[in-house]
Design an enzyme around this catalytic site. Structure first.
Site, PDB file in Angstrom:
ATOM      1  N   CYS A 116       1.170  -0.846  -0.071  1.00 12.40           N
ATOM      2  CA  CYS A 116      -0.234   0.353   0.656  1.00 12.40           C
ATOM      3  C   CYS A 116       1.201   1.404   0.244  1.00 12.40           C
ATOM      4  O   CYS A 116       0.550   2.826  -0.432  1.00 12.40           O
ATOM      5  CB  CYS A 116      -1.043   0.036   1.632  1.00 12.40           C
ATOM      6  SG  CYS A 116      -1.741  -1.097   1.522  1.00 12.40           S
ATOM      7  N   HIS A 170      -3.410   7.012   2.382  1.00 14.63           N
ATOM      8  CA  HIS A 170      -3.296   5.627   2.181  1.00 14.63           C
ATOM      9  C   HIS A 170      -4.935   5.476   2.917  1.00 14.63           C
ATOM     10  O   HIS A 170      -4.623   5.680   3.710  1.00 14.63           O
ATOM     11  CB  HIS A 170      -2.806   4.468   2.814  1.00 14.63           C
ATOM     12  CG  HIS A 170      -3.682   3.344   2.097  1.00 14.63           C
ATOM     13  ND1 HIS A 170      -3.625   3.521   0.910  1.00 14.63           N
ATOM     14  CD2 HIS A 170      -3.002   2.412   3.100  1.00 14.63           C
ATOM     15  CE1 HIS A 170      -4.387   1.797   1.518  1.00 14.63           C
ATOM     16  NE2 HIS A 170      -4.037   1.385   2.045  1.00 14.63           N
ATOM     17  N   ASN A 224     -10.275   0.658  -0.749  1.00 12.98           N
ATOM     18  CA  ASN A 224      -8.716   0.416  -0.345  1.00 12.98           C
ATOM     19  C   ASN A 224      -8.040  -0.475  -2.397  1.00 12.98           C
ATOM     20  O   ASN A 224      -8.428  -1.329  -2.365  1.00 12.98           O
ATOM     21  CB  ASN A 224      -8.703  -0.857   0.876  1.00 12.98           C
ATOM     22  CG  ASN A 224      -6.774  -0.557   1.086  1.00 12.98           C
ATOM     23  OD1 ASN A 224      -5.762  -0.700   0.291  1.00 12.98           O
ATOM     24  ND2 ASN A 224      -6.875  -1.484   1.981  1.00 12.98           N
TER      25      ASN A 224
END
Length: 312
Positions: free
Chosen positions: A113, A238, A268
């Protein structure tokens, strides 16, 4: 040239959209449960034949067009991804071929990520060292390929997409110093492994670590760039969970910043999440050109990386 800057941005999301109501037909969940825990309403899902490099190329082409540069000007391509299925040719090389780039260095970077902010720092370093002049930096993921659709704790989280930036040499450093690191002893908290490959995580462990440890690191990013958190025009963390994004942004002290909340609509998207959210904010002109923006990502390996950039 003594620095680099983000010259232009672009993003791409698949046309397929999966709502919380759609998920409730697949797994034992509902809209209220998902929104109360992670803040997500919808996520985009790539078609079976829509690859990571195809999405990366779409985002990169938009960024390149917005930059005013020609394909032959790009001499470095970095793609942050953890979901590309093929090892060679790598995703960066496939993007370069699709865009007709002449002879760039082409590398994939897998830091899950936090891949995009790692790749952005790498491009900045290469340009400062004189090894590149114009770079394409891309985050692209097809996370729905690696999720277990019977596990409601993970399948509600993820989406697919790509975001890209053109990074060019500048006579002043408009991308600040990176602060990066990891907690390898806690690396098993987020995993993408096995056969078939599946995403799993220890959600509470990640939540506690992110909300308690990251604000101080993010403030260090601002300090290294000579920026007070109160002077930030934007904060792009993020896009993992709204319950992480909002308290972390508050604890950083970015009281005047526009805070990206793209997780609500995109889920996500791992390494794609920061450039995807940033590109949307810039496209909508929610952050003024030249304003300082904190980019900060965290995730797999419990790795993190962040820098302050000037908004293109």
């Amino acid at each position: 040239m003594t620095g680099s800057r983000v010259l232009a941005l672009g993003h791409y999301q698949p046309s397929g959209v999966l709502t919380n109501e759609d998920l409730a037909k697949i797994v034992d969940t509902d809209d209220a449960w998902i929104r109360s825990r992670v803040g997500i309403r919808t996520r985009h899902v790539a078609a079976p034949d829509e690859s990571v490099d195809a999405m990366a190329s779409e985002a990169a082409a938009k960024a390149l067009a917005a930059s005013g540069l020609a394909a032959e000007d790009i001499d470095l391509v970095l793609v942050a991804t953890c979901t590309a299925t093929d090892r060679s040719p790598n995703t960066a090389a496939r993007v370069a071929a699709k865009l007709g780039l002449r002879a760039p260095a082409a590398m994939d970077i897998n830091v899950v990520c936090s891949g995009f902010t790692h790749a952005l720092a790498t491009a900045d370093h290469a340009i400062r060292a004189g090894s590149a002049t114009h770079a394409l930096v891309i985050g692209a993921e097809k996370f729905t390929d690696v999720v277990d659709w019977t596990d409601r704790s993970t399948c509600v989280l993820v989406g697919d997409g790509a975001g890209a930036a053109v990074v060019s040499a500048s006579d002043e450093p408009l991308i600040g110093p990176v602060v990066w690191g990891s907690v390898p002893q806690m690396g098993n908290a987020i995993r993408i492994e096995g056969e078939p490959t599946r995403f799993a995580q220890e959600g509470q462990t990640v939540y506690r670590w992110a909300t308690t440890q990251l604000p101080a690191i993010a403030r260090t990013v601002c300090e290294r760039s000579g920026i007070l958190p109160a002077d930030l025009g934007g904060v792009v963390l993020h896009q993992a969970n709204l319950r992480i994004i909002e308290p972390v942004a508050e604890r950083i002290g970015a009281v005047n910043a526009v805070v990206a909340r793209d997780v609500i609509d995109s889920g996500n998207t791992s390494a794609a999440s920061v450039p995807l959210a940033l590109s949307k904010l810039v496209e909508r002109r929610e952050i003024p050109s030249g304003a300082p923006v904190l980019l900060f990502a965290f995730g797999g390996n419990l790795s993190y990386a962040g820098q302050v950039i000037r908004c293109p």
